[in-house]
Design a protein around this motif. Structure first.
Motif, PDB file in Angstrom:
ATOM      1  N   GLY A  49     -10.327 -14.483  10.975  1.00 52.06           N
ATOM      2  CA  GLY A  49     -11.237 -13.721  12.394  1.00 52.06           C
ATOM      3  C   GLY A  49     -12.305 -12.862  11.891  1.00 52.06           C
ATOM      4  O   GLY A  49     -12.288 -11.850  12.410  1.00 52.06           O
ATOM      5  N   GLY A  50     -12.887 -13.124  10.779  1.00 53.16           N
ATOM      6  CA  GLY A  50     -13.775 -12.135  10.348  1.00 53.16           C
ATOM      7  C   GLY A  50     -13.234 -10.914   9.394  1.00 53.16           C
ATOM      8  O   GLY A  50     -14.144 -10.144   9.036  1.00 53.16           O
ATOM      9  N   ASN A  51     -12.060 -10.964   9.331  1.00 50.62           N
ATOM     10  CA  ASN A  51     -11.456  -9.636   8.359  1.00 50.62           C
ATOM     11  C   ASN A  51     -11.418 -10.026   6.982  1.00 50.62           C
ATOM     12  O   ASN A  51     -10.477 -10.861   6.471  1.00 50.62           O
ATOM     13  N   GLY A  52     -12.579  -9.700   6.133  1.00 47.55           N
ATOM     14  CA  GLY A  52     -12.191  -9.990   4.663  1.00 47.55           C
ATOM     15  C   GLY A  52     -11.325  -9.291   3.863  1.00 47.55           C
ATOM     16  O   GLY A  52     -11.372  -9.505   2.758  1.00 47.55           O
ATOM     17  N   PHE A  53     -10.785  -8.321   4.557  1.00 46.98           N
ATOM     18  CA  PHE A  53      -9.727  -7.601   3.851  1.00 46.98           C
ATOM     19  C   PHE A  53      -8.324  -7.913   3.969  1.00 46.98           C
ATOM     20  O   PHE A  53      -7.272  -7.295   3.782  1.00 46.98           O
ATOM     21  N   TYR A  54      -8.111  -9.230   4.647  1.00 46.25           N
ATOM     22  CA  TYR A  54      -6.993  -9.611   5.249  1.00 46.25           C
ATOM     23  C   TYR A  54      -5.838  -9.759   3.830  1.00 46.25           C
ATOM     24  O   TYR A  54      -4.637  -9.122   4.021  1.00 46.25           O
ATOM     25  N   TYR A  55      -6.354 -10.524   2.790  1.00 42.86           N
ATOM     26  CA  TYR A  55      -5.192 -10.547   1.833  1.00 42.86           C
ATOM     27  C   TYR A  55      -4.969  -9.200   1.044  1.00 42.86           C
ATOM     28  O   TYR A  55      -4.052  -9.022   0.315  1.00 42.86           O
ATOM     29  N   LEU A  56      -6.209  -8.602   0.961  1.00 39.79           N
ATOM     30  CA  LEU A  56      -6.239  -7.021   0.081  1.00 39.79           C
ATOM     31  C   LEU A  56      -5.065  -6.408   0.940  1.00 39.79           C
ATOM     32  O   LEU A  56      -4.356  -5.516   0.249  1.00 39.79           O
ATOM     33  N   GLU A  57      -5.133  -6.122   2.240  1.00 42.85           N
ATOM     34  CA  GLU A  57      -4.280  -5.370   3.304  1.00 42.85           C
ATOM     35  C   GLU A  57      -3.069  -5.711   2.890  1.00 42.85           C
ATOM     36  O   GLU A  57      -1.955  -4.797   2.615  1.00 42.85           O
ATOM     37  N   ARG A  58      -2.346  -7.019   2.852  1.00 41.93           N
ATOM     38  CA  ARG A  58      -1.198  -7.471   2.595  1.00 41.93           C
ATOM     39  C   ARG A  58      -0.741  -7.328   1.334  1.00 41.93           C
ATOM     40  O   ARG A  58       0.514  -7.014   0.994  1.00 41.93           O
ATOM     41  N   THR A  59      -1.735  -7.288   0.247  1.00 40.17           N
ATOM     42  CA  THR A  59      -1.245  -7.190  -1.169  1.00 40.17           C
ATOM     43  C   THR A  59      -0.970  -5.499  -1.152  1.00 40.17           C
ATOM     44  O   THR A  59       0.126  -5.247  -1.936  1.00 40.17           O
ATOM     45  N   VAL A  60      -1.832  -4.633  -0.495  1.00 42.56           N
ATOM     46  CA  VAL A  60      -1.186  -3.378  -0.941  1.00 42.56           C
ATOM     47  C   VAL A  60       0.039  -2.825  -0.241  1.00 42.56           C
ATOM     48  O   VAL A  60       0.624  -2.233  -0.642  1.00 42.56           O
ATOM     49  N   ILE A  61       0.345  -3.734   1.347  1.00 41.50           N
ATOM     50  CA  ILE A  61       1.774  -3.466   1.648  1.00 41.50           C
ATOM     51  C   ILE A  61       2.611  -3.802   0.861  1.00 41.50           C
ATOM     52  O   ILE A  61       3.717  -3.067   0.500  1.00 41.50           O
ATOM     53  N   PHE A  62       2.660  -5.052   0.184  1.00 42.95           N
ATOM     54  CA  PHE A  62       3.676  -5.696  -0.651  1.00 42.95           C
ATOM     55  C   PHE A  62       3.741  -4.903  -1.962  1.00 42.95           C
ATOM     56  O   PHE A  62       5.040  -4.554  -2.487  1.00 42.95           O
ATOM     57  N   GLY A  63       2.547  -4.283  -2.422  1.00 45.10           N
ATOM     58  CA  GLY A  63       2.504  -3.450  -3.860  1.00 45.10           C
ATOM     59  C   GLY A  63       3.367  -2.169  -3.628  1.00 45.10           C
ATOM     60  O   GLY A  63       3.809  -1.644  -4.184  1.00 45.10           O
ATOM     61  N   ALA A  64       3.038  -1.467  -2.258  1.00 44.66           N
ATOM     62  CA  ALA A  64       3.613  -0.437  -1.816  1.00 44.66           C
ATOM     63  C   ALA A  64       5.010  -0.459  -1.967  1.00 44.66           C
ATOM     64  O   ALA A  64       6.070   0.326  -2.414  1.00 44.66           O
ATOM     65  N   ILE A  65       5.675  -1.736  -1.245  1.00 43.81           N
ATOM     66  CA  ILE A  65       7.088  -1.830  -1.263  1.00 43.81           C
ATOM     67  C   ILE A  65       7.591  -1.966  -2.571  1.00 43.81           C
ATOM     68  O   ILE A  65       8.505  -1.451  -3.032  1.00 43.81           O
ATOM     69  N   GLY A  66       6.807  -2.818  -3.596  1.00 44.45           N
ATOM     70  CA  GLY A  66       7.356  -3.314  -4.668  1.00 44.45           C
ATOM     71  C   GLY A  66       7.464  -1.756  -5.536  1.00 44.45           C
ATOM     72  O   GLY A  66       8.382  -1.793  -6.302  1.00 44.45           O
ATOM     73  N   LEU A  67       6.469  -0.892  -5.520  1.00 41.22           N
ATOM     74  CA  LEU A  67       6.408   0.276  -6.355  1.00 41.22           C
ATOM     75  C   LEU A  67       7.739   1.343  -5.826  1.00 41.22           C
ATOM     76  O   LEU A  67       8.174   1.791  -6.542  1.00 41.22           O
ATOM     77  N   VAL A  68       8.004   1.019  -4.499  1.00 38.09           N
ATOM     78  CA  VAL A  68       9.256   1.878  -4.239  1.00 38.09           C
ATOM     79  C   VAL A  68      10.465   1.282  -4.621  1.00 38.09           C
ATOM     80  O   VAL A  68      11.549   2.190  -5.382  1.00 38.09           O
ATOM     81  N   VAL A  69      10.721  -0.019  -4.822  1.00 39.92           N
ATOM     82  CA  VAL A  69      11.488  -0.845  -5.323  1.00 39.92           C
ATOM     83  C   VAL A  69      11.880  -0.657  -7.101  1.00 39.92           C
ATOM     84  O   VAL A  69      12.809  -0.207  -7.376  1.00 39.92           O
ATOM     85  N   MET A  70      10.446  -0.621  -7.480  1.00 35.51           N
ATOM     86  CA  MET A  70      10.426  -0.174  -9.013  1.00 35.51           C
ATOM     87  C   MET A  70      10.864   1.202  -9.231  1.00 35.51           C
ATOM     88  O   MET A  70      11.539   1.255 -10.401  1.00 35.51           O
ATOM     89  N   ARG A  71      10.536   2.247  -8.429  1.00 34.80           N
ATOM     90  CA  ARG A  71      10.905   3.650  -8.608  1.00 34.80           C
ATOM     91  C   ARG A  71      12.348   3.692  -8.669  1.00 34.80           C
ATOM     92  O   ARG A  71      13.048   4.306  -9.687  1.00 34.80           O
ATOM     93  N   PHE A  72      13.154   3.145  -7.812  1.00 35.51           N
ATOM     94  CA  PHE A  72      14.702   3.053  -7.754  1.00 35.51           C
ATOM     95  C   PHE A  72      15.159   2.565  -8.910  1.00 35.51           C
ATOM     96  O   PHE A  72      16.019   3.076  -9.449  1.00 35.51           O
ATOM     97  N   ALA A  73      14.658   1.241  -9.293  1.00 38.94           N
ATOM     98  CA  ALA A  73      15.222   0.515 -10.189  1.00 38.94           C
ATOM     99  C   ALA A  73      15.041   1.241 -11.720  1.00 38.94           C
ATOM    100  O   ALA A  73      15.889   1.332 -12.578  1.00 38.94           O
ATOM    101  N   SER A  74      13.879   2.063 -11.773  1.00 42.06           N
ATOM    102  CA  SER A  74      13.622   2.626 -13.000  1.00 42.06           C
ATOM    103  C   SER A  74      14.421   3.826 -13.264  1.00 42.06           C
ATOM    104  O   SER A  74      14.679   4.286 -14.599  1.00 42.06           O
TER     105      SER A  74
END
Length: 436
Positions: A49-74
């Motif tokens: 629908g004309g949103n050029g940031f669609y995949y970037l937005e989802r990558t940022v969301i999943f990256g933020a979740i992953g960083l929280v998990v990585m912080r706990f795991a570390s």
């Protein structure tokens, strides 16, 4: 005065491998976010629908979740993983069975690999990769004698074989290959002899041949790899376009965001073909930076395994490092035309929610292993690591076989000493008889 000095004392710096792992992970994550946006912006404008940031937005969301998990795991991930290994393994097996059921698994591009939809879409095979490494490290650290015979490895190999068959059934042969390689690394580092694994390797090779023969598209990919010029508009199209993209980049690339191949020629440019976009836009320099970051990650992960203070941590760090490095190598080899296309994403860099979160969790566990020797030496009050109450466990391969060579050398010196001492005593007795 000593109390004030204790309060103002700075904590010791983290070990070198911890700093290298964290730096490489964060650089790869940032690199991936930039390249996902570059590779997917044109596709997003057309399909979202004309949103050029669609995949970037989802990558940022999943990256933020992953960083929280990585912080706990570390921080405390190794201890939690040791306790939760059976639960994680059973959950991964349940999801691998569930994804193949009609109405449960979601089919994309002819493969039934996902459960759910939207942001909550989950890929069970990603969890299974880590679960199998965890189980191997857990079993072979609590019962090291199992590594001596094929019968002792039976329970582990049975679980691995079942998981690999379920993953290949989806079908996802690339992930099955990565899992098989990482499991072999765990077994080898635990001391399993190659001749013990030879029958298992033969069975795996036979199953791989059967699976390729059962799925025509995988057979077509293999044929396209062996004969790339025969069908450039069919089975060899993606591999050919990836080669063109990498070759077009030259030394420094055509410029960030200026790729032509990603627009309409290169399928899945933001997922498993993202390295081709990097080669086109950033050239040979960008590819060297990418490979260098993975090289730093691999070196630091194996260094952390070498310096870990218990057998479970050693096997876990070495297994997870080999898992991530094997997946990266398979992806890059496929893009460069050195291996058949398998569809595995490039860790930390390619777009993919489950893959990104699980990979960051694995990186967190390796970081926790790398961090623990520093904590041990801090508690003991010296850099030698003494006083912790436990000696570091040793692995035959990770330690480089130094102990065996030292034992052999010391045994040789003792034997030679005994021989020399016996010769001297015999000579003394003979001289006393002659003088008498």
């Amino acid at each position: 005065m000593s109390a004030a000095a204790t309060k103002t004392r700075k904590p010791p710096p983290p070990p070198l491998e911890y700093s290298l792992l964290l730096t490489a992970t964060m650089c790869l994550l940032a690199f991936g976010a930039v390249m996902v946006f570059s590779a997917s912006s044109a596709r997003s404008l057309l399909n979202s629908g004309g949103n050029g940031f669609y995949y970037l937005e989802r990558t940022v969301i999943f990256g933020a979740i992953g960083l929280v998990v990585m912080r706990f795991a570390s921080n405390r991930g190794v201890a939690a993983a040791r306790v939760m290994t059976p639960l994680i393994l059973l959950t991964s097996l349940f999801l691998l069975f569930a994804v193949l059921l009609p109405g449960v698994g979601t089919t994309v591009n002819g493969a039934q690999r996902w459960v759910g939809g939207g942001l909550v879409q989950f890929q069970p095979s990603e969890l299974a990769k880590v679960a199998l490494v965890l189980y191997g490290a857990y079993l072979l650290s609590t019962e090291p004698k199992r590594a001596r015979t094929l019968g002792g490895l039976g329970p582990y190999l049975l679980i691995v074989g079942l998981s690999v068959l379920l993953i290949a059934k989806e079908p996802d042969l690339g992930t099955a290959i990565v899992v098989s390689f990482s499991v072999c690394c765990v077994l080898f580092l635990a001391g399993v002899k190659p001749r013990t694994l030879a029958p298992v390797g033969a069975i795996i090779a036979l199953i791989a041949v059967v699976m390729v023969a059962m799925h025509p598209y995988q057979e077509a990919r293999l044929t396209g790899f062996l004969h790339p010029g025969n069908d450039t508009s069919g089975a060899g199209f993606q591999a050919k376009q990836a080669t063109i993209a990498v070759g077009s980049g030259g030394l420094t690339g055509v410029g960030l965001g200026e790729s032509v191949q990603k627009a309409s020629y290169l399928p899945e440019a933001h997922t498993d073909m993202i390295a081709a976009v990097i080669g086109e836009e950033l050239g040979l320099v960008g590819m060297f930076v990418l490979v260098g970051l993975f090289g730093i990650f691999g070196y630091a992960g194996l260094r952390a395994a070498h310096r870990a203070r218990d057998r479970f941590s050693k096997l876990l760090a070495a297994g997870l490092t080999s898992l991530i490095m094997a997946q990266a190598a398979l992806n890059l080899f496929a893009v460069l035309g050195l291996a058949p296309l398998t569809g595995v994403p490039l860790p930390f860099v390619s777009y993919g929610g489950t893959s990104l979160v699980i990979t960051l969790a694995a990186a967190g566990l390796i970081l926790n292993v790398a961090r623990r020797p520093a904590q041990a030496s801090t508690r003991s009050g010296s850099g030698s690591g003494r006083g912790t109450g436990a000696r570091p466990a040793r692995l035959r391969v990770v330690e480089g076989g130094t102990n065996r060579r030292k034992r052999a050398a010391s045994g040789t010196s003792r034997n030679s000493g005994r021989r020399n001492g016996g010769a001297r005593r015999t000579g003394d007795r003979r001289r006393r008889r002659a003088s008498g």
